[in-house]
Scaffold this motif. Structure first.
Motif, PDB file in Angstrom:
ATOM      1  N   ALA A 437       0.827  -1.209   0.000  1.00 17.93           N
ATOM      2  CA  ALA A 437       0.000   0.000   0.000  1.00 17.93           C
ATOM      3  C   ALA A 437       0.862   1.260   0.000  1.00 17.93           C
ATOM      4  N   PHE A 438       2.087   1.179   0.520  1.00 18.05           N
ATOM      5  CA  PHE A 438       3.039   2.291   0.476  1.00 18.05           C
ATOM      6  C   PHE A 438       3.869   2.263  -0.803  1.00 18.05           C
ATOM      7  N   ILE A 439       4.282   1.070  -1.212  1.00 18.02           N
ATOM      8  CA  ILE A 439       5.187   0.945  -2.362  1.00 18.02           C
ATOM      9  C   ILE A 439       4.487   1.319  -3.669  1.00 18.02           C
ATOM     10  N   THR A 440       3.222   0.906  -3.819  1.00 22.19           N
ATOM     11  CA  THR A 440       2.513   1.154  -5.089  1.00 22.19           C
ATOM     12  C   THR A 440       2.431   2.637  -5.433  1.00 22.19           C
ATOM     13  N   PRO A 441       1.944   3.511  -4.551  1.00 23.26           N
ATOM     14  CA  PRO A 441       1.936   4.941  -4.909  1.00 23.26           C
ATOM     15  C   PRO A 441       3.337   5.532  -5.036  1.00 23.26           C
ATOM     16  N   LEU A 442       4.317   4.933  -4.356  1.00 28.52           N
ATOM     17  CA  LEU A 442       5.684   5.447  -4.452  1.00 28.52           C
ATOM     18  C   LEU A 442       6.209   5.320  -5.878  1.00 28.52           C
ATOM     19  N   TYR A 443       6.132   4.104  -6.472  1.00 26.63           N
ATOM     20  CA  TYR A 443       6.657   3.965  -7.837  1.00 26.63           C
ATOM     21  C   TYR A 443       5.713   4.585  -8.873  1.00 26.63           C
ATOM     22  N   THR A 444       4.412   4.604  -8.590  1.00 24.69           N
ATOM     23  CA  THR A 444       3.471   5.171  -9.557  1.00 24.69           C
ATOM     24  C   THR A 444       3.649   6.674  -9.688  1.00 24.69           C
ATOM     25  N   PHE A 445       3.708   7.361  -8.564  1.00 17.50           N
ATOM     26  CA  PHE A 445       3.838   8.822  -8.629  1.00 17.50           C
ATOM     27  C   PHE A 445       5.279   9.244  -8.922  1.00 17.50           C
ATOM     28  N   ARG A 446       6.233   8.382  -8.649  1.00 16.82           N
ATOM     29  CA  ARG A 446       7.606   8.644  -9.128  1.00 16.82           C
ATOM     30  C   ARG A 446       7.601   8.749 -10.644  1.00 16.82           C
ATOM     31  N   ALA A 447       6.904   7.805 -11.301  1.00 10.40           N
ATOM     32  CA  ALA A 447       6.803   7.850 -12.767  1.00 10.40           C
ATOM     33  C   ALA A 447       6.019   9.081 -13.217  1.00 10.40           C
ATOM     34  N   LEU A 448       4.956   9.415 -12.501  1.00  9.31           N
ATOM     35  CA  LEU A 448       4.146  10.583 -12.859  1.00  9.31           C
ATOM     36  C   LEU A 448       4.955  11.870 -12.767  1.00  9.31           C
ATOM     37  N   PHE A 449       5.665  12.050 -11.656  1.00  9.10           N
ATOM     38  CA  PHE A 449       6.433  13.288 -11.469  1.00  9.10           C
ATOM     39  C   PHE A 449       7.600  13.370 -12.447  1.00  9.10           C
ATOM     40  N   MET A 450       8.307  12.242 -12.656  1.00 13.68           N
ATOM     41  CA  MET A 450       9.452  12.264 -13.571  1.00 13.68           C
ATOM     42  C   MET A 450       9.020  12.539 -15.009  1.00 13.68           C
ATOM     43  N   THR A 451       7.821  12.101 -15.379  1.00 12.19           N
ATOM     44  CA  THR A 451       7.360  12.245 -16.765  1.00 12.19           C
ATOM     45  C   THR A 451       6.712  13.596 -17.011  1.00 12.19           C
ATOM     46  N   PHE A 452       5.826  14.012 -16.124  1.00 15.13           N
ATOM     47  CA  PHE A 452       4.993  15.184 -16.401  1.00 15.13           C
ATOM     48  C   PHE A 452       5.390  16.423 -15.611  1.00 15.13           C
ATOM     49  N   HIS A 453       6.148  16.261 -14.549  1.00 17.96           N
ATOM     50  CA  HIS A 453       6.582  17.410 -13.744  1.00 17.96           C
ATOM     51  C   HIS A 453       8.116  17.496 -13.803  1.00 17.96           C
ATOM     52  N   THR A 454       8.716  18.075 -12.825  1.00 20.34           N
ATOM     53  CA  THR A 454      10.165  18.307 -12.771  1.00 20.34           C
ATOM     54  C   THR A 454      10.600  19.096 -14.012  1.00 20.34           C
ATOM     55  N   ARG A 455      11.888  19.338 -14.114  1.00 21.14           N
ATOM     56  CA  ARG A 455      12.389  20.148 -15.235  1.00 21.14           C
ATOM     57  C   ARG A 455      12.369  19.337 -16.532  1.00 21.14           C
ATOM     58  N   GLU A 456      12.325  20.044 -17.637  1.00 22.72           N
ATOM     59  CA  GLU A 456      12.302  19.381 -18.938  1.00 22.72           C
ATOM     60  C   GLU A 456      13.678  18.781 -19.246  1.00 22.72           C
ATOM     61  N   ARG A 457      13.669  17.491 -19.538  1.00 19.38           N
ATOM     62  CA  ARG A 457      14.917  16.802 -19.878  1.00 19.38           C
ATOM     63  C   ARG A 457      14.848  16.182 -21.271  1.00 19.38           C
ATOM     64  N   THR A 458      13.840  16.562 -22.026  1.00 17.37           N
ATOM     65  CA  THR A 458      13.691  16.008 -23.364  1.00 17.37           C
ATOM     66  C   THR A 458      14.778  16.544 -24.285  1.00 17.37           C
ATOM     67  N   ASP A 459      14.988  15.835 -25.366  1.00 17.00           N
ATOM     68  CA  ASP A 459      15.965  16.258 -26.371  1.00 17.00           C
ATOM     69  C   ASP A 459      15.577  17.656 -26.879  1.00 17.00           C
ATOM     70  N   PRO A 460      16.517  18.616 -26.843  1.00 17.33           N
ATOM     71  CA  PRO A 460      16.187  19.982 -27.306  1.00 17.33           C
ATOM     72  C   PRO A 460      15.598  20.021 -28.719  1.00 17.33           C
ATOM     73  N   LYS A 461      15.983  19.060 -29.551  1.00 15.86           N
ATOM     74  CA  LYS A 461      15.453  19.032 -30.911  1.00 15.86           C
ATOM     75  C   LYS A 461      13.966  18.670 -30.939  1.00 15.86           C
ATOM     76  N   LEU A 462      13.498  17.973 -29.870  1.00 21.40           N
ATOM     77  CA  LEU A 462      12.106  17.528 -29.838  1.00 21.40           C
ATOM     78  C   LEU A 462      11.165  18.519 -29.160  1.00 21.40           C
ATOM     79  N   ARG A 463      11.713  19.397 -28.321  1.00 19.06           N
ATOM     80  CA  ARG A 463      10.861  20.222 -27.464  1.00 19.06           C
ATOM     81  C   ARG A 463       9.865  21.059 -28.250  1.00 19.06           C
ATOM     82  N   GLY A 464      10.253  21.554 -29.369  1.00 19.15           N
ATOM     83  CA  GLY A 464       9.342  22.355 -30.159  1.00 19.15           C
ATOM     84  C   GLY A 464       8.303  21.551 -30.906  1.00 19.15           C
ATOM     85  N   HIS A 465       8.467  20.221 -30.894  1.00 19.78           N
ATOM     86  CA  HIS A 465       7.560  19.349 -31.650  1.00 19.78           C
ATOM     87  C   HIS A 465       6.669  18.486 -30.753  1.00 19.78           C
TER      88      HIS A 465
END
Length: 657
Positions: A437-465
């Motif tokens: 019950a603790f581990i499931t939200p830990l890895y789930t929201f880790r993926a959510l924050f790393m993907t949709f929040h935090t600073r942009e780490r995408t390839d600069p060539k892709l950011r405009g697209h």
């Protein structure tokens, strides 16, 4: 065919098969557009028919229908029939399977738009759906095995769909072999059923269970085991392969090498849930085997906890969700071991919605980033992909069991049910799922924050697209997000606590094992259950998991590196996945290869080629050369040989006297 319900069930299962054959054989001639319209349309009609069966069987309460429509073979008094069992359980299952399959078919139109194997993929997905429907509707072990092997075979084709990728070929072969190991247990269980019950029909076998509880089998001298226990354990080995329970879980993360739509279909409502469905269907057998229930509990608890830990160290967004699937399958197995079969099916249903949603949302991200799956190369995508982000949030909250989302009801009931269970091993399983019950939200929201929040780490060539996915991709996300929110609250009473439960008497529970009956005494409605969540330990563990995920990803990301260094040995164990893959690769794969080389060098090269083939030729040549020297042509040599022969004969004769 006497009963129209059986005809509708047959038509429901055959329509995806027609779509598969059409797309596979005529796809190139029909073209992409017409192919996907036929495939999606046939699955859509099949889904509508399944809704009708749901209404008739579940809502209207029509009695179960069990009818044979083709005799495959006869052997003496035995008949092997192609027959369907349409009852509440199968009606609910096929509706869920077809709903998720329909969403995946629609999603595929957008996801696979540029793939050269477009029509072939639709053929495989439709064939996969057909195999799962046969598995669910089967009324006997033989037809169940046909569907069982069907989903295994088509999963091999789908995981290795991009067959030019070495990783995809390796993943498909790994999945195929791991499932074959489990299938050996399933096949032996079927043979034992036929041997001791004289039939493969569910109905006939279940009617004989009570009389077979005293039967034993001598596995070893002076060691006997209950026949029911042996059959149940062998069946569970089969379920371990399909439903990825430790240690046969190793194939499921590798299935991520296939296209995302099939990852969603395999992980949500089809292949991996086949083992869970099978054990629920076999509840009249498992209830009379406490040893089998304990085994299911312990392995399920181990899977739920330890596989959830592995998701924390993954950076591939699809692999995070894959390990999550394994962990959630562990929850379902724990429910089965605690005799809470209805709760297992309930979690199977809610999990189908939110896990398919998470996979398809992850696929939407992957499309936007030109097939990039590493979360370390993402970040800040919420502003570019708002619909994908919101649907991912819905899936994450449902998976994390936050009220009132659907996963809250099904998972919370499982945790409370195993807490009440008196089956040996229930205590261990309870602490495993509680920690989950603790581990499931830990890895789930880790993926959510790393993907949709935090600073942009995408390839600069892709950011405009980077942009939101097309509507053909988003519509399935929205369609799955709705039941991920409301399905739990809507079905919890009807599935678990009502006197007229949706599953009716399709699952069997002994009075001593009826933990859901005890829980029903404390249930006062879905809304009150959600409101009272704040008083439960599981809720606060989930909230702690979300907070921890934020602290280590968005809040203070340096903490993550510090923890890795401080507990480097634990991190190393998790990164190496407890050594299961290393063991399989070194002992099983390399060991098998070395054994094969040994047999080749010794038996093939030295024994067969060296001794039998070359040796026989050498011996004949040597014998001919030796015998040729005896033929000198001189009369005195022949006379000497005659005299020596007479002497030997006389000596032998005198020795006998």
């Amino acid at each position: 065919m006497k009963n129209p319900i059986i005809f509708i069930a047959l038509l429901t299962s055959l329509l995806p098969l027609i779509g598969a054959v059409t797309a596979g054989l005529l796809g190139k001639q029909l073209g992409r557009t017409l192919t996907h319209r036929i495939a999606v349309g046939l699955v859509g009609v099949s889904f509508i028919l399944s809704c009708y069966l749901f209404k008739v069987m579940v809502i209207d309460g029509h009695p179960a229908v069990d009818e044979s429509f083709y005799t495959w073979a006869t052997a003496g008094m035995l008949r092997f029939d192609v027959a369907f069992l349409v009852d509440r359980l199968s009606a609910i299952m096929i509706m869920i399977v077809l709903f998720v399959s329909l969403m995946v078919h629609i999603y595929t139109i957008g996801y696979m738009a540029d793939d050269p194997g477009y029509t072939r993929f639709f053929s495989y997905v439709s064939l996969f759906t057909f195999s799962m429907l046969i598995l669910v509707l089967a009324d006997n072990f033989l037809l169940l095995f046909f569907g069982w092997e069907g989903v295994g075979l088509v999963s091999y084709l789908l995981i290795g769909f991009w067959f030019k990728r070495e990783a995809a070929v390796f993943g498909s072969l790994k999945a195929f072999i791991a499932n074959r190991i489990g299938d050996i247990g399933f096949l032996l269980a079927t043979a034992a059923v036929l041997m001791y019950f004289g039939t493969l029909s569910y109905h006939d076998v279940f009617n004989q269970v009570t009389s077979a509880t005293s039967k034993t089998l001598a596995l070893f001298p002076h060691y006997e085991v209950s026949v029911i226990t042996l059959i149940c354990l062998l069946l569970f080995i089969g379920a371990m392969g399909k439903s990825a329970q430790v240690p046969l879980h190793v194939w499921l993360p590798e299935s991520m090498e296939g296209p995302t739509p099939i990852s969603a279909l395999i992980h949500a409502a089809t292949m991996v849930t086949a083992g869970i469905y099978m054990i629920a269907r076999m509840s009249p057998l498992f209830e009379y085997s406490p040893a089998a229930l304990s085994t299911v509990l312990i392995i399920g608890g181990t899977t739920a906890f330890f596989m959830g830990l592995l998701a924390i160290t993954q950076y591939d967004i699809k692999r995070v969700i894959a390990y999550s699937t394994i962990s959630q399958l562990g929850y379902m197995a724990v429910a089965l071991g605690a005799s809470a079969y209805d709760a297992a099916i309930f979690h199977l249903i809610t999990h189908a919605f939110f896990k398919a949603l998470l996979f398809l949302a992850a696929g939407s991200v992957i499309i936007a980033l030109h097939h990039e799956q590493d979360m370390r190369k993402m970040g800040g995508l919420a502003k570019y992909m708002p619909v994908t982000y919101l649907t991912f949030v819905v899936g994450a909250l449902a998976l994390s069991a936050i009220p009132p989302f659907s996963g809250f009801y099904s998972k919370d009931i499982i945790i409370e049910a195993v807490k009440l269970s008196q089956v040996p091993g229930a205590g261990y399983a309870y602490y495993c799922v509680l920690a989950g019950a603790f581990i499931t939200p830990l890895y789930t929201f880790r993926a959510l924050f790393m993907t949709f929040h935090t600073r942009e780490r995408t390839d600069p060539k892709l950011r405009g697209h980077v942009m939101e996915s097309p509507w053909v991709v988003l519509i399935p996300l929205i369609g799955l997000a709705i039941p991920s929110v409301v399905a739990g609250e809507f079905f919890v009473n009807a599935m678990i606590f009502s006197q007229h439960k949706l599953l009716g008497n399709t699952t069997f529970v002994l009075p001593d094992h009826n933990v859901l009956g005890e829980l029903a005494e404390h249930f006062h409605g879905a809304k009150l259950m959600a409101l009272e969540a704040g008083t439960t330990l599981t809720f606060w563990l989930a909230m702690a998991g979300i907070l921890t995920a934020w602290l280590f990803t968005a809040g203070f990301p340096r903490w993550s590196e510090a923890v890795k260094k401080r507990f480097s040995w634990i991190y190393a164990i998790l990164v190496r996945k407890y050594g299961f893959d290393d063991f399989n690769q070194i002992v099983l794969v390399h060991g098998t290869q070395e054994t094969g080389h040994l047999f080749y060098d010794v038996s093939d090269v030295k024994l067969i080629d060296g001794v039998c083939v070359n040796g026989s030729g050498w011996f004949i040549r040597w014998f001919a050369q030796t015998a040729r020297r005896l033929q000198t042509g001189y009369i005195y040599h022949y006379a000497l040989a005659m005299v020596l022969g007479i002497i030997v004969f006389l000596a032998w004769y005198m020795w006998g006297l």
